[in-house]
Design a protein around this motif. Structure first.
Motif, mmCIF file in Angstrom:
data_model
loop_
_atom_site.group_PDB
_atom_site.id
_atom_site.type_symbol
_atom_site.label_atom_id
_atom_site.label_comp_id
_atom_site.label_asym_id
_atom_site.label_seq_id
_atom_site.Cartn_x
_atom_site.Cartn_y
_atom_site.Cartn_z
ATOM 1 N N ALA A 67 -5.654 6.531 -4.461
ATOM 2 C CA ALA A 67 -6.238 5.426 -3.702
ATOM 3 C C ALA A 67 -5.394 5.125 -2.466
ATOM 4 C CB ALA A 67 -6.352 4.189 -4.594
ATOM 5 N N ALA A 68 -4.064 5.203 -2.608
ATOM 6 C CA ALA A 68 -3.181 4.936 -1.466
ATOM 7 C C ALA A 68 -3.443 5.929 -0.340
ATOM 8 C CB ALA A 68 -1.723 4.986 -1.908
ATOM 9 N N LEU A 69 -3.641 7.189 -0.708
ATOM 10 C CA LEU A 69 -3.922 8.213 0.310
ATOM 11 C C LEU A 69 -5.276 7.957 0.975
ATOM 12 C CD1 LEU A 69 -2.739 11.606 -1.207
ATOM 13 C CD2 LEU A 69 -1.962 10.579 0.929
ATOM 14 N N THR A 70 -6.258 7.630 0.150
ATOM 15 C CA THR A 70 -7.593 7.379 0.697
ATOM 16 C C THR A 70 -7.567 6.175 1.649
ATOM 17 O OG1 THR A 70 -8.530 8.232 -1.341
ATOM 18 C CG2 THR A 70 -10.004 6.981 0.069
ATOM 19 N N GLU A 71 -6.819 5.138 1.233
ATOM 20 C CA GLU A 71 -6.709 3.953 2.092
ATOM 21 C C GLU A 71 -5.983 4.276 3.389
ATOM 22 O OE1 GLU A 71 -4.908 0.764 -0.161
ATOM 23 O OE2 GLU A 71 -6.463 0.970 -1.700
ATOM 24 N N ALA A 72 -4.933 5.088 3.288
ATOM 25 C CA ALA A 72 -4.191 5.456 4.492
ATOM 26 C C ALA A 72 -5.084 6.261 5.430
ATOM 27 C CB ALA A 72 -2.948 6.258 4.125
ATOM 28 N N ALA A 73 -5.864 7.168 4.857
ATOM 29 C CA ALA A 73 -6.764 7.976 5.688
ATOM 30 C C ALA A 73 -7.760 7.074 6.411
ATOM 31 C CB ALA A 73 -7.497 8.999 4.833
ATOM 32 N N ALA A 74 -8.266 6.074 5.704
ATOM 33 C CA ALA A 74 -9.225 5.163 6.324
ATOM 34 C C ALA A 74 -8.549 4.337 7.416
ATOM 35 C CB ALA A 74 -9.834 4.252 5.257
#
Ligand SMILES: [Zn+2]
Length: 184
Positions: A67-74
């Motif tokens: 989730a942290a990676l997905t949030e960072a990508a967003a």
């Protein structure tokens, strides 16, 4: 693109330490930010240890890490989480290029793949944003928002090359406003 290439080449010659792909230091909590202005074309580029952005530098193992990676990508999709340019400069985003490790399709396999992180076990995020600015002479400062969005980011070494000159600054949460070189 030729203009951007020349700008990048110029910056690389002027700032040998500013090109992370060519061996810039990887220090946790410290990122590099560069701004190159050539006429109305302005490119802002961040190079940061992945740790400062998501808190780890390996393939995600838990749902929280994914989730942290997905949030960072967003967050990095646009420049707003990182920087704010003066409204008076009337800049419009024309291009962006984000390289966030472990966001490849095979991340879902849940295990690390060789070659995704650096050989030393570290990993870096790069994000570059190109703007077309109608009033580039109004580009007198950059407000860095990254410290609020990414609290692990302790400081940024910032380097600029603009029509007015060249400049460097060290920015942190207490000093997030970067004054760009002024015309003399
Ligand atoms: Zn690291």
């Amino acid at each position: 693109m030729k203009q951007g290439y020349i700008a990048a080449l110029w910056l690389a010659m002027w700032l040998p330490a500013a090109a992370p792909a060519q061996g810039g230091a990887h220090v946790h909590g410290a990122a590099h930010l560069s701004l190159v202005q050539e006429g109305g074309a302005v490119t802002v580029a961040l190079d940061s240890p992945l740790e400062a952005i998501v808190g780890f530098e390996h393939a995600p193992k838990t749902a929280e890490q994914k989730a942290a990676l997905t949030e960072a990508a967003a967050a990095l999709k646009g420049p707003d989480a990182l920087v704010q340019l003066p409204a008076a400069a009337a800049c419009r985003l024309t291009d962006s290029d984000i390289d966030l490790p472990f966001m490849a399709a095979d991340v879902d396999h849940g295990h690390a793949h060789a070659g995704h992180d650096d050989h030393d076990g570290h990993a870096d995020v790069t994000a570059s944003y190109t703007f077309a600015c109608a009033q580039p002479d109004k580009l007198d400062r950059v407000t860095v928002k990254a410290f609020a969005r990414f609290p692990r980011l302790h400081h940024i070494d910032a380097e600029a090359a603009t029509a007015a000159g060249q400049g460097k600054a060290v920015l942190d949460a207490a000093h997030p406003v970067w004054s760009l070189p002024a015309k003399r």
